[in-house]
Write a protein that holds these residues in place. Structure first.
Motif, PDB file in Angstrom:
ATOM      1  N   PRO A  18       0.814  -1.223   0.000  1.00 50.77           N
ATOM      2  CA  PRO A  18       0.000   0.000   0.000  1.00 50.77           C
ATOM      3  C   PRO A  18       0.850   1.278   0.000  1.00 50.77           C
ATOM      4  O   PRO A  18       0.425   2.306  -0.524  1.00 50.77           O
ATOM      5  N   LYS A  19       2.029   1.210   0.564  1.00 48.81           N
ATOM      6  CA  LYS A  19       2.899   2.384   0.630  1.00 48.81           C
ATOM      7  C   LYS A  19       3.473   2.740  -0.738  1.00 48.81           C
ATOM      8  O   LYS A  19       3.837   3.889  -0.975  1.00 48.81           O
ATOM      9  N   ILE A  20       3.555   1.770  -1.624  1.00 46.59           N
ATOM     10  CA  ILE A  20       4.066   2.018  -2.969  1.00 46.59           C
ATOM     11  C   ILE A  20       3.190   3.046  -3.682  1.00 46.59           C
ATOM     12  O   ILE A  20       3.682   3.867  -4.450  1.00 46.59           O
ATOM     13  N   GLU A  21       1.904   3.038  -3.400  1.00 49.88           N
ATOM     14  CA  GLU A  21       0.979   3.990  -4.025  1.00 49.88           C
ATOM     15  C   GLU A  21       1.323   5.436  -3.643  1.00 49.88           C
ATOM     16  O   GLU A  21       1.003   6.360  -4.378  1.00 49.88           O
ATOM     17  N   SER A  24       3.284   8.056  -6.063  1.00 54.70           N
ATOM     18  CA  SER A  24       2.692   8.687  -7.234  1.00 54.70           C
ATOM     19  C   SER A  24       3.178  10.132  -7.380  1.00 54.70           C
ATOM     20  O   SER A  24       3.074  10.931  -6.454  1.00 54.70           O
ATOM     21  N   GLY A  25       3.737  10.453  -8.530  1.00 52.37           N
ATOM     22  CA  GLY A  25       4.243  11.794  -8.804  1.00 52.37           C
ATOM     23  C   GLY A  25       5.730  11.959  -8.554  1.00 52.37           C
ATOM     24  O   GLY A  25       6.358  12.863  -9.092  1.00 52.37           O
ATOM     25  N   VAL A  26       6.314  11.102  -7.742  1.00 53.75           N
ATOM     26  CA  VAL A  26       7.740  11.218  -7.414  1.00 53.75           C
ATOM     27  C   VAL A  26       8.602  10.994  -8.652  1.00 53.75           C
ATOM     28  O   VAL A  26       9.646  11.616  -8.818  1.00 53.75           O
TER      29      VAL A  26
END
Length: 116
Positions: A18-21, A24-26
């Protein structure tokens, strides 16, 4: 190296996935800095509080049009900001995080050169 047997730790996967989400944008930050010209400009902006487009062009050895193009991209990607003073346009880094990223990456690259 490859695992001999396919297995995974369900608890680890459930905790990390879940932390992979949150990334986003990085990737846009790294995309912006992956271009050598934009990285040079960003580094120059870590050395000076702000620079006008003409100074940037001379620092990187390009036309003002090229410098302006890259500065605009950095601004659009959220890494730089600008202010106008008459006909002059001055750019600076958007925040200290960008400064830290470039400084840390430079230090890491320098350490890598001496290892071996």
């Amino acid at each position: 190296m490859k695992c001999e047997t396919y297995c995974y730790d369900e608890a680890v996967v459930a905790r990390v996935q879940p932390k992979i989400e949150q990334l986003s944008g990085v990737e846009m930050i790294f995309k912006a800095l992956s271009d050598a010209t934009r990285l040079k400009i960003t580094y120059a902006l870590t050395l000076e509080k702000e620079l006008c487009v003409c100074d940037v062009a001379n620092i990187i050895g390009s036309s003002t049009a090229t410098a302006s193009h890259h500065l605009r991209m950095l601004r659009n990607m959220g890494l730089a900001k600008y202010r106008k003073e008459g006909k002059l346009v001055f750019y600076s880094l958007k925040d200290d995080h960008v400064h830290q990223l470039v400084t840390i990456a430079k230090a890491h690259a320098e350490e890598g050169v001496h290892v071996g």
